[in-house]
Design a protein around this motif. Structure first.
Motif, short mmCIF file in Angstrom:
data_model
loop_
_atom_site.label_atom_id
_atom_site.label_comp_id
_atom_site.label_asym_id
_atom_site.label_seq_id
_atom_site.Cartn_x
_atom_site.Cartn_y
_atom_site.Cartn_z
N GLU A 174 0.84 -1.21 0.00
CA GLU A 174 0.00 0.00 0.00
C GLU A 174 0.87 1.27 0.00
OE1 GLU A 174 -3.22 -0.36 -0.33
OE2 GLU A 174 -3.46 1.82 -0.39
N GLY A 175 1.92 1.25 0.85
CA GLY A 175 2.69 2.48 1.05
C GLY A 175 3.83 2.71 0.07
N SER A 176 4.43 1.64 -0.45
CA SER A 176 5.65 1.82 -1.25
C SER A 176 5.38 2.01 -2.74
CB SER A 176 6.58 0.61 -1.13
OG SER A 176 6.74 0.21 0.17
N LEU A 177 4.22 1.53 -3.19
CA LEU A 177 3.98 1.58 -4.64
C LEU A 177 3.21 2.83 -5.04
CD1 LEU A 177 2.98 -2.13 -5.45
CD2 LEU A 177 5.25 -1.11 -5.19
N THR A 178 3.43 3.26 -6.26
CA THR A 178 2.69 4.40 -6.81
C THR A 178 1.33 3.90 -7.33
OG1 THR A 178 3.91 4.00 -8.84
CG2 THR A 178 4.69 5.79 -7.45
N GLU B 101 4.27 -20.14 -2.43
CA GLU B 101 3.23 -20.07 -3.45
C GLU B 101 2.00 -19.32 -2.91
OE1 GLU B 101 2.64 -23.87 -5.20
OE2 GLU B 101 1.85 -22.96 -7.03
N ARG B 102 1.65 -19.58 -1.66
CA ARG B 102 0.51 -18.87 -1.05
C ARG B 102 0.81 -17.38 -0.89
NH1 ARG B 102 0.25 -23.34 2.28
NH2 ARG B 102 1.27 -22.26 4.00
N THR B 103 2.06 -17.07 -0.53
CA THR B 103 2.43 -15.64 -0.37
C THR B 103 2.36 -14.92 -1.72
OG1 THR B 103 3.86 -16.28 1.44
CG2 THR B 103 4.17 -14.07 0.57
N LEU B 104 2.82 -15.58 -2.78
CA LEU B 104 2.76 -14.95 -4.10
C LEU B 104 1.31 -14.68 -4.49
CD1 LEU B 104 5.50 -16.97 -6.01
CD2 LEU B 104 5.64 -14.64 -5.18
N SER B 105 0.46 -15.62 -4.16
CA SER B 105 -0.96 -15.46 -4.45
C SER B 105 -1.55 -14.28 -3.65
CB SER B 105 -1.64 -16.77 -4.06
OG SER B 105 -2.83 -16.89 -4.69
N LEU B 106 -1.14 -14.20 -2.39
CA LEU B 106 -1.56 -13.08 -1.54
C LEU B 106 -1.10 -11.76 -2.14
CD1 LEU B 106 -2.39 -11.87 1.36
CD2 LEU B 106 0.03 -12.13 1.91
N LEU B 107 0.16 -11.72 -2.58
CA LEU B 107 0.71 -10.48 -3.14
C LEU B 107 -0.04 -10.08 -4.41
CD1 LEU B 107 4.54 -11.06 -2.58
CD2 LEU B 107 3.02 -9.47 -1.37
N HIS B 108 -0.40 -11.08 -5.19
CA HIS B 108 -1.17 -10.78 -6.40
C HIS B 108 -2.49 -10.09 -6.04
CE1 HIS B 108 -2.16 -11.30 -10.61
NE2 HIS B 108 -3.37 -11.64 -10.23
N GLY B 109 -3.14 -10.60 -4.99
CA GLY B 109 -4.39 -10.00 -4.52
C GLY B 109 -4.16 -8.59 -3.97
N LEU C 232 -1.82 -6.57 -4.89
CA LEU C 232 -1.57 -5.69 -6.05
C LEU C 232 -2.89 -5.31 -6.71
CD1 LEU C 232 1.59 -7.37 -7.66
CD2 LEU C 232 1.46 -5.06 -6.70
N GLN C 233 -3.80 -6.28 -6.79
CA GLN C 233 -5.10 -5.98 -7.41
C GLN C 233 -5.82 -4.87 -6.64
OE1 GLN C 233 -6.80 -9.97 -7.43
NE2 GLN C 233 -6.64 -10.03 -9.65
N SER C 234 -5.78 -4.96 -5.31
CA SER C 234 -6.50 -3.90 -4.60
C SER C 234 -5.71 -2.59 -4.58
CB SER C 234 -6.95 -4.33 -3.20
OG SER C 234 -5.87 -4.76 -2.48
N ARG C 235 -4.38 -2.67 -4.52
CA ARG C 235 -3.58 -1.42 -4.53
C ARG C 235 -3.70 -0.69 -5.87
NH1 ARG C 235 -2.10 2.81 -4.67
NH2 ARG C 235 -0.14 3.78 -4.07
N THR D 14 -7.14 -2.93 -10.15
CA THR D 14 -7.40 -3.64 -11.41
C THR D 14 -7.16 -5.14 -11.20
OG1 THR D 14 -6.66 -4.01 -13.69
CG2 THR D 14 -5.03 -3.11 -12.19
N ASP D 15 -7.89 -5.95 -11.98
CA ASP D 15 -7.65 -7.40 -11.94
C ASP D 15 -6.54 -7.79 -12.89
OD1 ASP D 15 -9.60 -7.70 -10.11
OD2 ASP D 15 -11.16 -8.26 -11.55
N ASP D 16 -6.20 -6.85 -13.78
CA ASP D 16 -5.23 -7.15 -14.83
C ASP D 16 -3.83 -6.76 -14.35
OD1 ASP D 16 -4.12 -7.82 -17.22
OD2 ASP D 16 -4.61 -5.92 -18.20
N ILE D 17 -3.25 -7.61 -13.50
CA ILE D 17 -1.95 -7.29 -12.90
C ILE D 17 -0.82 -7.74 -13.83
CG2 ILE D 17 -0.41 -7.80 -10.96
CD1 ILE D 17 -2.72 -5.87 -10.32
N ARG D 18 0.00 -6.78 -14.22
CA ARG D 18 1.15 -7.10 -15.10
C ARG D 18 2.47 -6.98 -14.35
NH1 ARG D 18 -0.86 -6.94 -20.82
NH2 ARG D 18 -3.04 -7.23 -20.30
#
Ligand SMILES: O=C(CO)COP(=O)(O)O
Length: 266
Positions: A155-159, A186-194, A196-199, A202-206
């Motif tokens: 939340e805090g580090s990304l633009t 693998e679970r942490t990566l999945s968490l991070l993907h989620g 990123l979606q809320s930060r 968008t659902d389209d995370i690249r």
């Protein structure tokens, strides 16, 4: 659609005098030519070696899968900041990537998420690709606070329109010889993907997600068995061409094609 190439990033940290850095960069540059075409390498030497490593990479020609990265930048493009280096100066040198918010900078230099976000803004403005590091300490992990810590850092580090790279580096894994159990990673990566979606709303995370912390040639095949992993951030094992290149070979999807259906690969 074929997956994006995986990134294998070497963070040399504060290692490397001229002769040794030149030898290492030349050996990596030579080995990079015979890597599978779905792997890209990035070398992040200390500031003092950026220009000479750039020369070595450039000598390989524009098709080389090897690029240059730095380990930090300032929040502004120029000014009275003794001892600092701006993103604009890095771009001017031919640097393409910049590591930001590494735990060693968060801890030893008191870098906050807010400061890191300002650096990300500066890097983006200069046309660099930021590699933003996040990760929990052992104490936070033992207290069951990993999710909260990662959520706060994302939340805090990304633009808002972040298009760089996220590197998950559990602080306790760095330099320890230990990596998280693979199902947990693998679970942490999945968490991070989620997250990123809320930060990024968008659902389209690249945004590729890298793993860092005790990545070695021996651990690499296990780590890369996670099909959704965008690559790795390597510390000590990047200081020897042979081990770094062996990790890079293991990154190819040709070795892990059976696990490509990761939980969130688009
Ligand atoms: O901090 C790291 C990369 O940024 C990881 O370091 P090690 O690979 O030495 O554990």
């Amino acid at each position: 659609m074929p997956p994006s190439p995986r990134l294998v990033v070497g963070n040399w940290k504060m290692h490397g005098l001229r002769e040794q850095s030149g030898r290492l960069a030349r050996a990596v540059a030579e080995g990079a030519q015979s890597l599978p075409d779905d792997v890209r390498l990035v070398l992040c030497p200390p500031f003092t070696q950026l220009a000479s490593v750039h020369g070595i990479i450039n000598a390989e020609g524009p098709a080389t899968p090897l690029h240059l990265g730095a380990q930090d930048c300032h929040t502004t493009s120029s000014g009275p900041h003794t001892g600092n280096i701006s993103a604009e100066m890095l771009a001017d040198l031919g640097v393409r990537y910049v590591i930001l918010g590494h735990s060693e900078r968060r801890q030893a230099h008191g870098e906050t998420d807010f400061l890191i976000r300002q650096k990300v803004e500066a890097a983006e403005a200069a046309g660099l690709i930021p590699i933003v590091c996040i990760g929990e300490t052992m104490q936070e992990r033992l207290e069951g606070r990993t999710t909260t810590v990662l959520a706060t850092q994302v939340e805090g580090s990304l633009t808002d329109g972040f298009t760089g790279i996220l590197a998950y580096e559990p602080v306790w894994a760095i330099g320890s010889g230990t990596i998280p159990p693979i199902d947990e990673l693998e679970r942490t990566l999945s968490l991070l993907h989620g997250l990123l979606q809320s930060r990024l709303k968008t659902d389209d995370i690249r945004v590729p997600i890298l793993y860092g912390g005790s990545v070695t040639p021996a651990q690499a095949p296990t780590i890369f068995s996670i099909g959704s992993l965008g690559g790795v951030l390597v510390g000590s094992a990047s200081l020897e061409a042979e081990s770094f290149l062996r990790i890079a070979e293991a990154a190819s999807f040709r070795l892990t094609s059976q696990s490509l259906s990761g939980p969130y690969r688009s």
